[in-house]
Design an enzyme around this catalytic site. Sequence first.
Site, PDB file in Angstrom:
ATOM      1  N   SER A 177      12.819  -4.607 -19.931  1.00  0.00           N
ATOM      2  CA  SER A 177      12.608  -3.178 -20.146  1.00  0.00           C
ATOM      3  C   SER A 177      13.489  -2.294 -19.264  1.00  0.00           C
ATOM      4  CB  SER A 177      11.120  -2.868 -19.938  1.00  0.00           C
ATOM      5  OG  SER A 177      10.832  -1.560 -20.346  1.00  0.00           O
TER       6      SER A 177
ATOM      7  N   ASP B 103      14.180   4.018 -22.889  1.00  0.00           N
ATOM      8  CA  ASP B 103      14.346   3.077 -21.784  1.00  0.00           C
ATOM      9  C   ASP B 103      15.109   1.856 -22.310  1.00  0.00           C
ATOM     10  OD1 ASP B 103      12.361   1.868 -23.278  1.00  0.00           O
ATOM     11  OD2 ASP B 103      11.295   1.088 -21.529  1.00  0.00           O
TER      12      ASP B 103
ATOM     13  N   ASP C  87      14.510  -1.176 -23.354  1.00  0.00           N
ATOM     14  CA  ASP C  87      14.141  -1.946 -24.561  1.00  0.00           C
ATOM     15  C   ASP C  87      13.570  -1.036 -25.647  1.00  0.00           C
ATOM     16  OD1 ASP C  87      11.767  -1.462 -23.206  1.00  0.00           O
ATOM     17  OD2 ASP C  87      10.860  -3.385 -23.720  1.00  0.00           O
TER      18      ASP C  87
ATOM     19  N   GLU D 295       1.334   7.313 -22.025  1.00  0.00           N
ATOM     20  CA  GLU D 295       1.406   7.365 -20.577  1.00  0.00           C
ATOM     21  C   GLU D 295       2.403   8.472 -20.238  1.00  0.00           C
ATOM     22  OE1 GLU D 295       0.592   3.327 -18.444  1.00  0.00           O
ATOM     23  OE2 GLU D 295       2.284   3.022 -19.782  1.00  0.00           O
TER      24      GLU D 295
ATOM     25  N   ASN E 224       4.874   8.328 -18.527  1.00  0.00           N
ATOM     26  CA  ASN E 224       6.242   7.804 -18.545  1.00  0.00           C
ATOM     27  C   ASN E 224       6.889   7.764 -19.937  1.00  0.00           C
ATOM     28  OD1 ASN E 224       5.305   5.512 -19.940  1.00  0.00           O
ATOM     29  ND2 ASN E 224       5.031   4.327 -18.071  1.00  0.00           N
TER      30      ASN E 224
ATOM     31  N   ARG F 119      -3.854   3.912  -5.766  1.00  0.00           N
ATOM     32  CA  ARG F 119      -4.157   2.657  -6.454  1.00  0.00           C
ATOM     33  C   ARG F 119      -3.168   1.583  -6.030  1.00  0.00           C
ATOM     34  NH1 ARG F 119      -0.447   2.285 -10.750  1.00  0.00           N
ATOM     35  NH2 ARG F 119      -1.543   0.496 -11.615  1.00  0.00           N
TER      36      ARG F 119
ATOM     37  N   GLY G  36       0.466  -3.220  -9.262  1.00  0.00           N
ATOM     38  CA  GLY G  36       0.117  -4.469  -9.930  1.00  0.00           C
ATOM     39  C   GLY G  36       1.069  -5.595  -9.577  1.00  0.00           C
ATOM     40  N   THR G  37       2.199  -5.252  -8.946  1.00  0.00           N
ATOM     41  CA  THR G  37       3.249  -6.258  -8.778  1.00  0.00           C
ATOM     42  C   THR G  37       3.683  -6.516  -7.332  1.00  0.00           C
ATOM     43  OG1 THR G  37       4.771  -4.448  -9.266  1.00  0.00           O
ATOM     44  CG2 THR G  37       4.291  -5.967 -11.060  1.00  0.00           C
TER      45      THR G  37
ATOM     46  N   ARG H  11       0.229   2.967  -4.422  1.00  0.00           N
ATOM     47  CA  ARG H  11       0.841   4.140  -5.064  1.00  0.00           C
ATOM     48  C   ARG H  11      -0.053   5.356  -4.877  1.00  0.00           C
ATOM     49  NH1 ARG H  11       5.071   2.008  -7.505  1.00  0.00           N
ATOM     50  NH2 ARG H  11       4.931  -0.135  -8.290  1.00  0.00           N
TER      51      ARG H  11
END
EC number: 5.4.2.3
Length: 541
Positions: free
Chosen positions: A64, A276, A278, A370, A372, A497, A500-501, A506
């Site tokens: 992506s 973006d 992809d 979202e 984004n 939060r 996730g990675t 954040r």
Amino acid sequence: MDTEALKKYSALHPKPAGLTLQYGTAGFRTKAEQLDHVMFRMGLLAVLRSKAVASTIGIMVTASHNPEEDNGVKLVDPLGEMLHPSWEEYATQLVNAEEQELQKIITEICQKAAVDQHKDASVFIGRDTRPSSEKLSQSAIDGISVLGGQYHDYGLVTTPQLHYMVCCQNTRGQYGKATLEGYYEKLSKAFMELIKKSPSSGESQRHLKIDCANGIGALKLSEMEPYFPKEMQIHLYNDGTKEKLNHLCGADFVKVHQKPPRGLDMKPNERCCSFDGDADRIVYYYKDTTGHFHLIDGDKIATLISIFLKELLAKVGQTLEMAVVQTAYANGSSTRYLQQTLKVPVHCVKTGVKHLHHKAQEFDVGVYFEANGHGTVLFSKAAETKIRQLAKEEKDDEKREAAKVLENMIDLINQTVGDAISDMLVIEAVLALKGLTVQQWDTIYTDLPNRLLKVQVADRRVIDTTDAERRAVTPPGLQEKIDALVKKYSQSRAFVRPSGTEDVVRIYAEAETQETADALAHEVSLAVYHLAGGRGAPPQP
């Protein structure tokens, strides 16, 4: 299962020692050179999943909006949705297994998921334009073949196109033809029908500048251009012929840096958009006559589409329930406008497309984006059947016409996943039909100034959240501190939060002015640093 063949092929795709990866929202994603064994094993898993659900499964090779040197892989479930969460676990187990355990893990998955080894398996595979993608997709094909699966290699496609193909195949063509031509024809036909009804149809050309992030979007838009009506003039920039994928361009760059991409020259009030890498996200933007840059993100896209759909639903006079699904990152102004002015219910869910998609399925018409720029609209089966029936049989002219417009919208929207090409055509059609300029769209509401920050921590798991990630439960005292800080500023809110990675937390803050949003974000980041085990030097303002 041919154990000898599995051993032999697995040895050709060895797992680097000590590497562990986790299947997350974006599938697996890391440096391309670490992914050969992952692709081979995702080929194996796709075959098992296909046998388990007796349907075609998709494998998309892409990372992506990540840099060009990265790559990744996502599996696509039968109706074009993301892989079922229980299988994300199997994916992680399979990818992290040592060579000698592979056979055992496959057998365990087959038992747990009741996989009938004697069933046929069918897998669709697609890839983005990264230099590493072709070789990696070949590794996946090795995995499919070794377990005796059938495959169709679509080669270079956008991520949403692969999702679309899988859905077409498993609905036996009800959703459309599982070919690129089928995709281009379905979307362009619906778009033409809509554009024909616009007040200025035929006389004025619609010009749009598109930054393709030096990715797959450019290839597919050039293929699709002959299908567009002559009124629609697209101009492609960052088409991948000269520069690197996602480098200083693309939807993610524009959204994060709030500035235009490199290589696209903007004249005042021209409509521009960015895909973006992809082509599953899109953001719009323009420069005003004073040269000031205006970003139109996923929240404003959702709002424009919601206004349009709400008017049409009112015209057809059916009691269809519509709602908008957002995450905590949605700008407060958009939430307020949707709830108070447009009177549309808004639901907030955890970050991640799968949570939004899942919630949107609960309504007759579910709009989700979202901030984004990743999003789409879902129509329930009942709503779609009703709308198509009204478009055919309704006696009242106004109602029938409105139903026809809704029917074209259903055909133009890729309901499987966010799709930059489809979303772009939806937006262009709505702007044309409502006679709106990009500036008029932008002034529907004014975004509250906001700031995103991140703080490095020793272990991101010390932060646990509730209320769709809007409140921190642990560490103790953090939420109380955030509440106290938020009270100091007008029209403000903030939340934290865990990523996730990676081991970062954040932080999002918004307030009445940019200065106060920045101050609030900084103060919250200090609180996180002190209460959640920050690493390195304390955050500087």
